[in-house]
Motif scaffolding. Structure first.
Motif, PDB file in Angstrom:
ATOM      1  N   THR A  30       0.826  -1.203   0.000  1.00  0.00           N
ATOM      2  CA  THR A  30       0.000   0.000   0.000  1.00  0.00           C
ATOM      3  C   THR A  30       0.861   1.255   0.000  1.00  0.00           C
ATOM      4  OG1 THR A  30      -0.150   0.180   2.424  1.00  0.00           O
ATOM      5  CG2 THR A  30      -1.785  -1.207   1.319  1.00  0.00           C
ATOM      6  N   LEU A  31       0.355   2.285  -0.650  1.00  0.00           N
ATOM      7  CA  LEU A  31       1.078   3.547  -0.719  1.00  0.00           C
ATOM      8  C   LEU A  31       1.156   4.220   0.643  1.00  0.00           C
ATOM      9  CD1 LEU A  31       2.422   5.747  -2.475  1.00  0.00           C
ATOM     10  CD2 LEU A  31       0.137   6.723  -2.794  1.00  0.00           C
ATOM     11  N   SER A  32       0.074   4.177   1.399  1.00  0.00           N
ATOM     12  CA  SER A  32       0.052   4.855   2.699  1.00  0.00           C
ATOM     13  C   SER A  32       1.117   4.300   3.627  1.00  0.00           C
ATOM     14  CB  SER A  32      -1.332   4.735   3.345  1.00  0.00           C
ATOM     15  OG  SER A  32      -1.698   3.381   3.510  1.00  0.00           O
ATOM     16  N   ASP A  33       1.359   2.991   3.570  1.00  0.00           N
ATOM     17  CA  ASP A  33       2.412   2.401   4.393  1.00  0.00           C
ATOM     18  C   ASP A  33       3.789   2.872   3.937  1.00  0.00           C
ATOM     19  OD1 ASP A  33       3.485   0.332   6.351  1.00  0.00           O
ATOM     20  OD2 ASP A  33       4.345  -0.410   4.472  1.00  0.00           O
ATOM     21  N   LEU A  34       3.990   2.918   2.631  1.00  0.00           N
ATOM     22  CA  LEU A  34       5.287   3.334   2.102  1.00  0.00           C
ATOM     23  C   LEU A  34       5.605   4.774   2.490  1.00  0.00           C
ATOM     24  CD1 LEU A  34       7.646   2.320   0.376  1.00  0.00           C
ATOM     25  CD2 LEU A  34       6.484   3.280  -1.617  1.00  0.00           C
ATOM     26  N   LEU A  35       4.594   5.614   2.530  1.00  0.00           N
ATOM     27  CA  LEU A  35       4.807   7.029   2.829  1.00  0.00           C
ATOM     28  C   LEU A  35       5.049   7.309   4.303  1.00  0.00           C
ATOM     29  CD1 LEU A  35       2.257   8.599   0.343  1.00  0.00           C
ATOM     30  CD2 LEU A  35       4.744   8.830   0.290  1.00  0.00           C
ATOM     31  N   THR A  36       5.158   6.253   5.106  1.00  0.00           N
ATOM     32  CA  THR A  36       5.537   6.432   6.512  1.00  0.00           C
ATOM     33  C   THR A  36       7.046   6.340   6.699  1.00  0.00           C
ATOM     34  OG1 THR A  36       5.301   4.059   7.012  1.00  0.00           O
ATOM     35  CG2 THR A  36       3.350   5.442   7.306  1.00  0.00           C
ATOM     36  N   VAL A  37       7.800   6.263   5.601  1.00  0.00           N
ATOM     37  CA  VAL A  37       9.262   6.257   5.711  1.00  0.00           C
ATOM     38  C   VAL A  37       9.693   7.437   6.582  1.00  0.00           C
ATOM     39  CG1 VAL A  37      11.410   6.626   4.455  1.00  0.00           C
ATOM     40  CG2 VAL A  37       9.691   5.089   3.529  1.00  0.00           C
TER      41      VAL A  37
END
Length: 232
Positions: A30-37
């Motif tokens: 998911t994109l939302s998970d990736l954007l938690t970098v």
């Protein structure tokens, strides 16, 4: 500075982040998970942001012109916003034709789930900690090279050509690419997906920030219709 480059892949999303002290990566469904970098301040994604209500986007036309005849086909026609409501290809095709006068290619149709995911994240995230903007790897590679490339990206020659360009920006990219290839499955993440994500993270090392077009249009939701890159 901590920059995240994101490319959509069959299994989800592959992200590569760059800072002077670190070059890292993450795969996520998911994109939302990736954007938690952690601490990423800017993110560039190879997926349309800003969807036209009437016809072709100026940024897509400008990108095709920049890439020339050999590579212009890598810029798929962006669906109109109305096409996102299509439940299958015939309906999405009809809705796109209704709004723009043109049908929807199968290549663009297959991107709809990811375009919806990006659009949904942008519209529901009122104060994002990461500034997410659209980019296109082939535009970025062209700017890094200062001219058109010689080989298509899915060929062995094209992979090596692009890796060599990225190595000139940061030689850590070779080890990073090898690590991602070893840790992921090709049915989830293709080799060219990895280089595309690396390119969108490392392009900040190549000149000044620019957009196609220089003065972007906005869509009906207030999102910029632009393709970002760095170059001389």
């Amino acid at each position: 500075m901590r920059v995240l480059g994101i490319d959509g892949c069959r299994g989800g999303w592959i992200g590569v982040w760059y800072s002077p002290s670190e070059l890292g990566w993450r795969f996520s469904t998911t994109l939302s998970d990736l954007l938690t970098v952690p601490a990423a301040t800017h993110a560039f994604i190879d997926m349309p942001i800003g969807l036209s209500d009437k016809g072709p986007r100026l940024c897509d036309r400008a990108a095709r012109q920049m890439l020339g005849r050999k590579f212009s086909s890598s810029v798929f026609p962006t669906p109109t916003r109305l096409a996102l409501k299509g439940k299958d290809y015939p309906e999405a095709n009809a809705l796109n034709r209704q709004q723009s006068g043109s049908g929807l290619s199968k290549q663009s149709y297959y991107l709809l789930p990811k375009i919806r995911e990006v659009d949904g994240w942008l519209r529901k995230t009122s104060s994002p900690s990461v500034l997410l903007r659209e980019a296109h790897p082939e535009v970025a590679f062209n700017a890094i090279n200062g001219a058109s490339l010689c080989h298509k990206k899915k060929t062995a020659e094209g992979f090596q050509e692009r890796l060599a360009l990225l190595r000139q920006l940061d030689d850590r990219v070779t080890t990073l690419t090898e690590n991602i290839l070893a840790a992921t499955r090709r049915k989830d993440v293709a080799a060219d997906d990895i280089l595309d994500a690396c390119c969108l993270a490392l392009m900040v090392l190549c000149g000044k920030f620019q957009t196609l077009p220089a003065t972007p249009e906005k869509d009906g939701k207030g999102l910029n219709m632009e393709i970002c890159f760095y170059g001389s």
